[in-house]
Design a protein around this motif. Structure first.
Motif: not given
Length: 585
Positions: A338, A366, A393, A415, A420, A423
């Motif tokens: 992330f 992400f 993403i 986000l 989350i 996905k």
């Protein structure tokens, strides 16, 4: 030998230590004839491991009953999540490739050791430090692959045909994984065994990658700072630039770096020299350059110099790569990264390092950023996102009209937990026709970005029942590039009672256990991951820190060698009484 019991189980959601975990661990004994298919026992399911059949000996039951306590009523068949219980099976004498004939039809081949996890501790009522003890006991069972299908029944005779020499004992593979008893070459040979269990292969190759990373760190390192030449400077976004550094001709190679590490740079301002650190935004197994991607901040003199003054051909004094926020390439499970804004820099290096592994697991990246204009390294992310098992993403909080018309993002806004969950929902890995579920609790997460971003994502992951001990974060300083935590570059470590003085170098990233071993000491150890407590030592002078979260802390004044590093420049340690000393002592 005789087949004593056949057990099967189906995947169910279980509450394990307050977390919902999908597992087929709970098995029940079945009566009568059971069909063995090419991928395992009919009616049996698996949630995580990829191997066909798991078998234990009746001796394993007696061994752990004596060790843990209990009787036959407390220990029904299936207690270890096994499919087969075989009377007379000597688990410690089995080698990969040995063949078992069961009844008149079924033929099975020994493929590897049981790879235990927290679930065996949950089922047997033990702490996580039980894992290595179970793994290397010689009483933890073996995995079997199906050579010939057919029908089996409890009471069937079992015949063993030993593989011809050379033989690799299953127990030795377990010791290589959980006790560190094998060299890199020996583990490589184990990973190439014909018929090796998929889980053993994954764990061996992952451990090999981790050992290779550690070995690379000792090459080309230098003490203090060293002049590196600015090879190139490129504008990535309106407020970020990338700087490439290389070694001047004739000055020796660059030091290896772990993905996620940073460079400490001395900035020669007119009034004073200041020090800043920036993450390496690129990764090479054997680097011929370093790349830093630096965001310009109005009040940051370090970033101002890098953006406005630095030119190609200039020199910068730089220390060897450092940092504890690094990718552990020893985990065979899917990886999730992330990044918030410029926080993508160490995570981009991690993504590249991950995809350089052989048969790398799935990875999700992400990236939350304002818009496409302010997104650095988009072309690289697109290239990496096109690789197998890589999902990138993009989340834009304020996309431009061009972002919308060109479809440059996947989600608009911030986000969230729902993104989350969407996905990662139903995430699994496969082994042929087998589907192996990977819920959040099984995964590793790496986070880098502003503090509010990291807090928000961590809370979302915990709400999705991720394992808090598998969430790793990197903090920003007051200015991007400011060192997040003080780093001791070198330390003098005295090991008692031998009185051996050792020099620790942060760049080599050795644990204190590994440092002791370098100086000929052999402290007792088993797991090397902070769970078994075999390496408990006493801290006499100075201080240390752990490189990971410790589930059960030792008593005050004691610490675990295997996952500790010096926090002060002088440290004195009393090793366990049964430490083996070097011959010259």
């Amino acid at each position: 030998m005789k087949l004593s019991a056949i057990c099967i189980g189906r995947t169910k959601r279980q509450n394990i230590r307050g977390h919902g975990v999908t597992t087929a661990y709970l098995k029940s004994e079945v009566q009568g004839s059971v069909r063995v298919h090419a991928t395992g026992i009919e009616g049996n399911e698996v949630a995580v491991h990829k191997d066909h059949i798991y078998a234990v000996s009746t001796t394993t039951y007696r061994y752990w009953q004596d060790r843990i306590g209990g009787n036959d009523k407390d220990w029904p068949m299936g207690r270890f999540a096994e499919n087969l219980v075989i009377e007379g099976l000597d688990e410690a004498a089995l080698a990969v490739g040995d063949v078992l004939y069961i009844g008149d039809e079924v033929v099975l081949s020994v493929s590897g050791p049981r790879i235990p996890c927290f679930k065996v501790c949950w089922r047997l009522g033990q702490s996580d430090r039980f894992i290595p003890e179970f793994a290397i006991s010689g009483h933890s069972g073996v995995y079997l692959s199906v050579v010939k299908t057919g029908t089996i029944t409890s009471g069937d005779q079992v015949q063993l045909e030993a593989k011809s020499e050379p033989r690799t004992l299953v127990l030795n593979i377990a010791k290589a994984l959980f006790a560190g008893t094998a060299s890199l070459d020996q583990m490589q040979a184990m990973s190439e065994l014909e018929g090796l269990s998929p889980m053993s292969f994954l764990f061996l190759t992952s451990k090999i990658a981790a050992e290779q990373d550690r070995a690379k760190l000792s090459k080309g390192r230098w003490s203090g700072s060293r002049a590196l030449r600015v090879k190139d400077i490129r504008q990535e976004t309106p407020d970020t630039k990338s700087v490439w550094l290389e070694a001047p001709d004739g000055t020796g190679p660059l030091a290896g770096a772990l993905a996620g590490q940073f460079l400490t740079v001395k900035i020669p301002l007119a009034e004073e020299e200041i020090t800043r650190v920036w993450s390496l935004s690129d990764y090479q197994d054997n680097p011929d350059h370093y790349r830093m991607t630096i965001k310009r901040t109005p009040s940051g003199p370090g970033s101002a110099y890098m953006h406005e003054t630095l030119a190609v051909g200039d020199s910068l004094r730089v220390s060897s790569p450092l940092g504890q926020f690094t990718l552990a390439r020893g985990n065979p499970k899917p990886l999730v990264l992330f990044a918030g804004g410029i926080g993508l820099t160490p995570l981009l290096a991690m993504l590249k390092a991950h995809t350089l592994m052989k048969n790398y697991p799935p990875v999700f990246f992400f990236h939350a950023v304002q818009d496409g204009i302010h997104q650095a390294h988009r072309a690289e992310l697109d290239q990496l996102g096109a690789l197998p098992n890589v999902t990138v993403i993009h989340i834009f909080s304020r996309p431009t009209e061009n972002d919308v018309s060109s479809g440059r993002f996947n989600y608009q806004g911030h986000l969230t937990k729902d993104i989350i969950a969407e996905k990662l929902d139903g995430l699994y890995i496969t082994d042929g026709a087998k589907r192996i579920d990977m819920p959040p609790y099984e995964l590793q997460f790496y986070l880098c970005g502003p503090p509010a971003f990291q807090t928000h994502v961590t809370e979302a992951l915990l709400a999705l029942e991720a394992n808090a001990d598998q969430i790793y974060t990197e903090s920003f300083g007051t200015e991007p590039g400011a060192s997040p935590v003080p780093v001791v570059e070198t330390a003098e470590v005295t090991f008692l009672p031998a009185g051996i003085l050792a020099k620790w170098d942060a760049g080599l990233n050795l644990s204190l256990l590994e440092l002791a071993e370098q100086y000929g000491l052999t402290p007792p150890n088993a797991c090397r991951m902070g769970v078994c407590h075999t390496c408990i030592s006493r801290l006499e002078v100075g201080d240390t820190f752990y490189d990971r979260k410790i589930a059960i802390a030792p008593a005050e004044g004691q610490f675990l060698l295997c996952c500790s590093r010096p926090k002060t420049e002088k440290v004195t340690i009393t090793l366990p009484d049964n430490t083996e000393l070097p011959e010259k002592f």
